[in-house]
Write a protein that holds these residues in place. Structure first.
Motif, PDB file in Angstrom:
ATOM      1  N   ALA A 281      -1.300  -1.825   0.373  1.00 39.50           N
ATOM      2  CA  ALA A 281      -0.108  -1.720  -0.465  1.00 39.50           C
ATOM      3  C   ALA A 281      -0.191  -2.637  -1.674  1.00 39.50           C
ATOM      4  CB  ALA A 281       1.134  -2.040   0.361  1.00 39.50           C
TER       5      ALA A 281
ATOM      6  N   VAL B  24       0.319  -1.199  -5.257  1.00 32.97           N
ATOM      7  CA  VAL B  24       1.476  -1.575  -6.068  1.00 32.97           C
ATOM      8  C   VAL B  24       1.034  -2.128  -7.416  1.00 32.97           C
ATOM      9  CG1 VAL B  24       3.311  -3.286  -6.253  1.00 32.97           C
ATOM     10  CG2 VAL B  24       3.087  -1.934  -4.181  1.00 32.97           C
TER      11      VAL B  24
ATOM     12  N   MET C 122       9.204  -0.263   2.682  1.00 33.98           N
ATOM     13  CA  MET C 122       8.005   0.288   2.038  1.00 33.98           C
ATOM     14  C   MET C 122       8.173   1.786   1.764  1.00 33.98           C
ATOM     15  SD  MET C 122       6.089  -2.153   1.297  1.00 33.98           S
ATOM     16  CE  MET C 122       4.855  -1.074   0.572  1.00 33.98           C
TER      17      MET C 122
ATOM     18  N   VAL D 245       9.978   1.863  -1.441  1.00 35.59           N
ATOM     19  CA  VAL D 245       9.082   1.548  -2.567  1.00 35.59           C
ATOM     20  C   VAL D 245       8.270   2.777  -2.967  1.00 35.59           C
ATOM     21  CG1 VAL D 245       7.112   0.153  -3.309  1.00 35.59           C
ATOM     22  CG2 VAL D 245       8.930  -0.902  -1.953  1.00 35.59           C
ATOM     23  N   ALA D 246       7.920   3.599  -1.981  1.00 28.31           N
ATOM     24  CA  ALA D 246       7.060   4.756  -2.237  1.00 28.31           C
ATOM     25  C   ALA D 246       7.773   5.915  -2.920  1.00 28.31           C
ATOM     26  CB  ALA D 246       6.452   5.243  -0.913  1.00 28.31           C
TER      27      ALA D 246
ATOM     28  N   LEU E 149       9.929  -5.048  -3.107  1.00 24.65           N
ATOM     29  CA  LEU E 149       8.792  -5.814  -2.586  1.00 24.65           C
ATOM     30  C   LEU E 149       9.234  -7.202  -2.155  1.00 24.65           C
ATOM     31  CD1 LEU E 149       5.941  -4.894  -5.089  1.00 24.65           C
ATOM     32  CD2 LEU E 149       6.114  -4.221  -2.690  1.00 24.65           C
TER      33      LEU E 149
ATOM     34  N   THR F 205       1.336   6.365  -4.074  1.00 21.41           N
ATOM     35  CA  THR F 205       2.408   6.607  -3.107  1.00 21.41           C
ATOM     36  C   THR F 205       1.852   6.760  -1.698  1.00 21.41           C
ATOM     37  OG1 THR F 205       3.795   7.657  -4.787  1.00 21.41           O
ATOM     38  CG2 THR F 205       4.298   8.149  -2.484  1.00 21.41           C
TER      39      THR F 205
ATOM     40  N   LEU G 226       1.199   3.435  -0.118  1.00 23.22           N
ATOM     41  CA  LEU G 226       2.412   2.752   0.326  1.00 23.22           C
ATOM     42  C   LEU G 226       2.935   3.341   1.638  1.00 23.22           C
ATOM     43  CD1 LEU G 226       4.194   2.464  -3.136  1.00 23.22           C
ATOM     44  CD2 LEU G 226       2.994   0.662  -1.893  1.00 23.22           C
TER      45      LEU G 226
ATOM     46  N   ASN H 276       0.986   2.037   4.499  1.00 25.23           N
ATOM     47  CA  ASN H 276       1.451   0.707   4.887  1.00 25.23           C
ATOM     48  C   ASN H 276       2.697   0.801   5.761  1.00 25.23           C
ATOM     49  OD1 ASN H 276       1.547  -2.125   4.945  1.00 25.23           O
ATOM     50  ND2 ASN H 276       2.871  -2.201   3.155  1.00 25.23           N
TER      51      ASN H 276
END
Length: 460
Positions: A44, A48, A104, A107-108, A121, A179, A182, A185
Motif C-alpha cells: 500500500a 499510495v 484502506m 482509500v481505494a 491514511l 487501487t 490498496l 492491503n
C-alpha cells in the motif's frame, strides 16, 4: 498458559531452534498474521505514493503520503499504546486490523482528492500503536526463555523481508492499478484479524479496571519506568542511537542514486539496491546471530556491534558507487540486527508485568521520531553538501556516540539485579502478578527465564 510453553533451560545452553519456536501454535498464528499485514502495508505504501504523485504531480504530496505513517507515533504513540494495557491483547489486535481494513477500502475508492487520501491514511496508522503494543506484550506470554529471542528475531527478519517484497510487489501493481494494491492491503488485514481471532488464546487485560487511573498518568508511568530504571534507560539509549544511522541510506536512496548512478546500474536499479540493502543485511544479521550464537555470547557482542553499525557507513566519505553503498548499508543493517534482539530481550525481562505495552509505546515512538528526524536532518544537510559527505560525517559522529553509549552499558550484575527486581514486583501502582502454578494465564510473567528480542523498528 500451556505447560508446553515453559522453558527453564539455563542461559549457558545453546540457542533455541526454529522448530521449537514454530511448535507453539499461537506463535504461528501471530507470525503469519504479522507477515501478511506487513506485506500489505508496504504494498500500500508503494501504491499510495504512486497514486498521490499521479493525482498531484507533486513530490511534496508524494513524500507526505510516505511520511504520514510517522505522525501517529509522534502525536500520540505512547498514549495509544497505553490503551493496549487496558484491554485484552487479542481483542485489541483484531479490532485494529478490522479498522485498518475498512479504512484502506475507503482509500481505494477512485477519484478521492489527495487531502482525503492523506487523512484516511493518517486515520489508518492511528491503529498501529495499540496493535503493535498488544503484539509486543503478547509475545512473552507465548514464548519464554531463549525461544523468545529467536521468535522475535524471526519477527524482525520477516518484517524486513516483507518490506522488500511489499515494495517490489506494490511498485509493480501500482504501475498498472494502484487501487488493486490498496484492496490487497485491506484483504491482508482481514486475514490477519481472522488468524489472530482463531489462533490466539483470549487472556485478561494486563491492567484490571480496579488499577486504572487516568490515561495520561498511566502513559507517564511508561516514560517514568523506561527512563527512571538504569538498565531500561541504557537499552533505550542504545536502541535510539542505532536508529540514527541505519535508516539514512534508505531515506536518501532516491537522491543518492541520481547523484551516483553508474557502475552498470541505472538510477532506478541503484535506488532499489540501496533501499533493499539494509533490510537484507538486517534479515541475515537477525537470523545468523539469533540462531547461531549462544545466548551468553550475544550479550558480549552488544558493544562491538553497536560501534560497527555507524562505522560501516563512514566509508561513504569516499563517494563509492551504488553497489558499494548498498554493501555498506547491508553491513550496517547486519550489525543493528545482531544487537537489537539481545537489547530488547533484556528490556522486556527488566520490565515489571503490566508495563510492557506502555513501555513499547515509549520505545516505538522514540524509534519512529528518531528515524524521521535522522532522514529529515540529513536530507536538509544534503541540500547544501554532497550526500556522501553528509552520510560519512553523520556516521563518524555516530561512532563517537556509540562509543559513549557502549562505555555506559550496565554490568552483568546490574542487569541480573534489574531482571530479578522486575520479577519480584509489578511496578509502581500495580499489584505483584500471581506466581507460577496458580493456574492463571498471566501467572508465569514474573518468572520469565529467557531473553526477549527486538523488532526491526524497535522493541518487541
Amino acid at each position: 498458559m500451556e505447560a508446553t510453553v515453559s522453558d527453564e533451560r539455563p542461559s549457558q545452553e545453546g540457542p533455541a531452534t526454529f522448530r521449537e519456536v514454530f511448535a507453539q501454535r499461537e506463535y504461528r498464528a501471530v507470525f503469519a498474521a504479522s507477515g501478511l499485514s506487513w506485506i500489505g502495508d508496504f504494498i500500500a505504501k508503494a501504491a499510495v505514493t504512486v497514486l498521490v504523485y499521479r493525482e498531484t504531480e507533486s513530490v511534496a504530496y508524494s513524500a507526505a503520503a510516505f511520511a504520514v505513517s510517522f505522525l501517529p507515533w509522534l502525536i500520540g504513540g505512547p498514549l495509544l499504546a497505553t490503551l493496549a494495557e487496558r484491554h485484552r491483547y487479542r481483542s485489541v489486535m483484531v479490532a485494529c486490523d478490522l479498522i485498518r481494513m475498512a479504512l484502506m477500502v475507503l482509500v481505494a475508492i477512485p477519484w478521492n482528492p489527495p487531502w482525503l487520501i492523506l487523512c484516511l491514511l493518517f486515520a489508518t496508522t492511528l491503529a498501529n500503536p495499540p496493535s503493535q503494543a498488544a503484539r509486543s506484550a503478547l509475545m512473552p506470554l507465548i514464548l519464554t526463555g531463549d525461544r523468545l529471542v529467536v521468535g522475535l528475531s524471526l519477527n524482525s527478519s520477516t518484517g524486513q523481508a516483507a518490506q522488500v517484497i511489499g515494495y517490489l510487489i506494490g511498485a509493480a501493481i501500482a504501475a498498472v492499478n494502484p487501487t488493486a494494491a490498496l484492496l490487497i492491503n485491506a484483504g491482508t488485514f482481514a486475514l490477519s484479524a481472522t488468524l489472530v481471532r482463531f489462533g490466539v488464546r483470549d487472556r485478561p487485560p494486563a491492567m484490571s479496571a480496579a488499577h486504572r487511573s487516568h490515561l495520561l498518568r498511566e502513559t507517564a508511568d511508561g516514560f517514568r519506568i523506561v527512563f527512571g530504571t538504569p538498565v531500561l534507560r541504557a537499552v533505550a539509549l542504545l536502541v535510539f542511537s542505532s536508529m540514527l544511522f541505519s535508516i539514512v541510506p534508505e531515506g536518501l536512496a532516491a537522491a543518492w542514486a541520481r547523484e551516483g548512478a553508474g557502475g552498470g546500474l541505472d538510477t532506478g536499479a541503484s535506488q532499489a539496491a540501496i533501499m533493499a540493502a539494509n533490510p537484507i543485511g538486517f534479515i541475515l544479521g537477525g537470523l545468523l546471530v539469533g540462531r547461531a550464537v549462544a545466548p551468553a555470547r550475544r550479550l558480549l557482542l552488544i558493544r562491538p556491534l553497536a560501534v560497527l553499525a555507524p562505522l560501516a557507513l563512514v566509508p561513504a566519505l569516499l563517494d563509492p558507487p551504488p553497489l558499494v553503498v548498498a554493501l555498506l548499508a547491508a553491513l550496517c543493517g547486519f550489525a543493528v540486527a545482531g544487537l537489537l534482539p539481545v537489547a530488547n530481550g533484556l528490556f522486556v525481562r527488566a520490565l515489571p508485568n503490566g508495563f510492557r505495552a506502555r513501555a513499547f509505546g515509549v520505545m516505538a515512538t522514540g524509534v519512529q521520531v528518531i528515524q524521521g528526524a535522522a532522514v529529515l536532518i540529513t536530507g536538509l544537510l544534503a541540500e547544501r553538501f554532497s550526500i556522501p559527505l553528509v552520510v560519512g560525517v553523520w556516521s563518524a559522529a555516530g561512532v563517537l556516540l556509540m562509543l559513549l553509549t557502549a562505555a555506559r552499558w550496565p554490568s552483568r550484575a546490574a542487569i541480573d539485579a534489574a531482571v530479578e527486581a522486575a520479577g519480584n514486583e509489578a511496578g509502581p501502582g500495580l499489584p505483584r502478578p500471581a506466581g507460577r502454578g496458580d493456574g492463571k494465564g498471566e501467572g508465569q510473567l514474573d518468572n520469565l527465564p529467557g531473553e526477549h528480542s527486538r523488532r526491526s523498528h524497535a522493541v518487541g
